[in-house]
Design an enzyme around this catalytic site. Structure first.
Site, PDB file in Angstrom:
ATOM      1  N   CYS A 162      -0.147  11.418   2.174  1.00  0.00           N
ATOM      2  CA  CYS A 162      -1.407  11.660   1.452  1.00  0.00           C
ATOM      3  C   CYS A 162      -2.426  12.270   2.426  1.00  0.00           C
ATOM      4  CB  CYS A 162      -1.938  10.360   0.877  1.00  0.00           C
ATOM      5  SG  CYS A 162      -0.652   9.403   0.017  1.00  0.00           S
TER       6      CYS A 162
ATOM      7  N   CYS B 180      -9.390  -7.886  -2.937  1.00  0.00           N
ATOM      8  CA  CYS B 180      -8.346  -6.876  -3.112  1.00  0.00           C
ATOM      9  C   CYS B 180      -7.537  -6.710  -1.825  1.00  0.00           C
ATOM     10  CB  CYS B 180      -8.990  -5.554  -3.516  1.00  0.00           C
ATOM     11  SG  CYS B 180      -7.757  -4.264  -3.779  1.00  0.00           S
TER      12      CYS B 180
ATOM     13  N   CYS C  41      -6.783  -8.891  -6.717  1.00  0.00           N
ATOM     14  CA  CYS C  41      -6.379  -7.495  -6.896  1.00  0.00           C
ATOM     15  C   CYS C  41      -5.451  -7.144  -5.741  1.00  0.00           C
ATOM     16  CB  CYS C  41      -7.607  -6.587  -6.881  1.00  0.00           C
ATOM     17  SG  CYS C  41      -7.186  -4.829  -7.049  1.00  0.00           S
TER      18      CYS C  41
HETATM   19  C1  DTB Z   1      -9.846   2.566  -3.723  1.00  0.00           C
HETATM   20  O1  DTB Z   1      -9.931   3.323  -4.719  1.00  0.00           O
HETATM   21  N1  DTB Z   1     -10.518   2.719  -2.588  1.00  0.00           N
HETATM   22  C2  DTB Z   1     -10.177   1.691  -1.641  1.00  0.00           C
HETATM   23  C3  DTB Z   1      -9.230   0.778  -2.457  1.00  0.00           C
HETATM   24  N2  DTB Z   1      -9.073   1.497  -3.675  1.00  0.00           N
HETATM   25  C4  DTB Z   1      -7.977   0.306  -1.899  1.00  0.00           C
HETATM   26  C5  DTB Z   1      -9.646   2.191  -0.351  1.00  0.00           C
HETATM   27  C6  DTB Z   1     -10.539   3.177   0.352  1.00  0.00           C
HETATM   28  C7  DTB Z   1      -9.929   3.511   1.652  1.00  0.00           C
HETATM   29  C8  DTB Z   1     -10.811   4.358   2.507  1.00  0.00           C
HETATM   30  C9  DTB Z   1     -10.172   4.683   3.809  1.00  0.00           C
HETATM   31  C10 DTB Z   1      -9.826   3.493   4.644  1.00  0.00           C
HETATM   32  O2  DTB Z   1     -10.694   2.593   4.844  1.00  0.00           O
HETATM   33  O3  DTB Z   1      -8.714   3.421   5.156  1.00  0.00           O
HETATM   34 FE1  SF4 Z   2      -0.781   7.308   0.842  1.00  0.00          FE
HETATM   35 FE2  SF4 Z   2      -1.369   4.695   0.410  1.00  0.00          FE
HETATM   36 FE3  SF4 Z   2       0.328   5.403   2.332  1.00  0.00          FE
HETATM   37 FE4  SF4 Z   2      -2.237   5.984   2.621  1.00  0.00          FE
HETATM   38  S1  SF4 Z   2      -1.367   3.967   2.533  1.00  0.00           S
HETATM   39  S2  SF4 Z   2      -0.506   7.344   3.079  1.00  0.00           S
HETATM   40  S3  SF4 Z   2      -2.822   6.384   0.488  1.00  0.00           S
HETATM   41  S4  SF4 Z   2       0.614   5.708   0.140  1.00  0.00           S
END
Ligand code: DTB
Ligand code: SF4
Ligand code: SAM
Length: 329
Positions: free
Chosen positions: A73, A113, A144
């Site tokens: 990603c 979460c 969550c």
């Molecule tokens: C979502 O939509 N945003 C949150 C949660 N769901 C898991 C995560 C944001 C991550 C931002 C980058 C980080 O802190 O790693």
């Molecule tokens: Fe993608 Fe989730 Fe892995 Fe990040 S942690 S690389 S968003 S699958």
């Protein structure tokens, strides 16, 4: 007046087959194109018809397994494909997770979460997560989890353990997906979302803006979310956190008003969903956040850390709520 509400008859749609849409991309684009004051007025009307406009829900995140993810990603600091200097961390012990949840509850969060940097959980990984869910639930918090793609039967196990919400974002517009991620398709995401729905778990599903997408792509993201047979109960709208080492690190930031418009469009098209002002808050002024609440955002991630990046300090958030007369829950 140019405040006419775009209404579309609700048809019998399935979350399993994305088309036909209850909200078309063009209809959401028409909302985006409204004069700012008209869009805000419409969003506030919808918000007030469905919620107490002075109340905001708080969810605290904890990264229970960090980095080394096999997915690519383009926005994510936790992908093993990019060198972001992030220190990897295996699955946390259950007692550490419970201690973090207790702390979050004491600070005022109502939902906890747990996020894992997995493509999806192996069965041996899921077992300890089920234990975490049971323990956090026992604290009297909403639970969550966001663990990636679920295999057959895993959603039911999470439900039985007491999971209230599963976060699984569609992240971007269908036509943008391949530009951002190559190791899975958006249909993989819909497949997991269907499993979550079928298991009776509430769906938390949103996306990220500020990834260099067009307005039309933002409208397509919102239209896709709003057109699910049952729209997600929680809709996180993330503003890309541009982490050095990720392919999207040098993306131009989105115009803040365009971000507010995105919140307003989510509010109007998903009237009864909690719209969460999510990642990217640390870079936002208090005034911009206030505008997002006026546009219909009624949930935040609360706590000094998102998963691996920063979030506003709890004290700053509480001071902002006081100044705005917002009741946090
Ligand atoms: C979502 O939509 N945003 C949150 C949660 N769901 C898991 C995560 C944001 C991550 C931002 C980058 C980080 O802190 O790693
Ligand atoms: Fe993608 Fe989730 Fe892995 Fe990040 S942690 S690389 S968003 S699958
Ligand atoms: N690995 C699981 C998955 O991808 O579903 C769960 C964790 S993943 C980090 C959860 C979500 O965080 C992603 O879907 C994405 O929306 C969001 N996210 C990740 N990196 C981000 C960033 N740099 N800025 C904003 N949101 C981000």
């Amino acid at each position: 007046m140019s405040t006419s509400v775009v209404t579309v008859p609700i048809r019998n749609l399935s979350a399993k087959t994305p088309a036909p849409q209850r909200w078309s991309t063009e209809q959401v684009e028409a909302l985006y194109a409204l004069p700012f004051a008209d869009l805000m007025y419409q969003a506030q009307q919808v918000h007030r018809a469905n919620f107490n406009a002075n109340e905001v829900q708080r969810s605290t995140l904890l990264s229970i397994k960090t980095g080394g993810c096999s997915e690519d990603c383009g926005y994510c600091p936790q992908s093993a494909h990019f060198d972001t200097g992030l220190e990897r961390q295996g699955l946390l012990p259950v007692d550490e997770v419970v201690a973090a949840a207790q702390q979050a509850k004491a600070a005022g969060a109502t939902r906890f979460c747990m996020g894992a940097a997995w493509r999806g959980p192996k069965q041996k990984d899921l077992e300890p997560v089920l234990e975490m869910v049971r323990a956090v639930k026992a604290l009297g918090m909403e639970t969550c989890a966001t663990l990636g793609m679920l295999g057959d039967g895993q959603a039911s196990q999470l439900k039985d353990a007491g999971l209230d919400y599963y976060n699984h974002n569609i992240d971007t517009a269908p036509e943008e997906y391949g530009r951002i991620i190559s190791t899975r398709t958006q249909d993989h995401r819909f497949d997991t979302l269907d499993k979550v729905r079928d298991a009776g778990i509430n769906v938390c599903c949103g996306g990220i803006v500020g990834m260099g997408e067009s307005r039309s792509a933002r409208a397509a993201l919102i239209a896709t979310l709003a057109s699910m047979e049952t729209p997600p109960e929680s809709v996180p709208i993330n503003n890309l956190v541009r982490v050095p080492g990720t392919p999207l690190a040098d993306t131009d930031p989105i115009d803040p008003f365009e971000f507010v418009r995105t919140i307003a469009c989510a509010r109007i098209t998903m009237p009864t969903s909690h719209v969460r002002l999510s990642a990217g808050r640390q870079e936002m002024s208090d005034e911009l956040q206030a505008m997002c609440f006026l546009a219909g955002a009624n949930s935040i991630f609360y706590g000094d850390q998102l998963l691996t990046t920063g979030n506003p300090q709890v004290a700053r958030d509480n001071a902002l709520f006081d100044r705005l007369g917002i009741q946090a829950r």
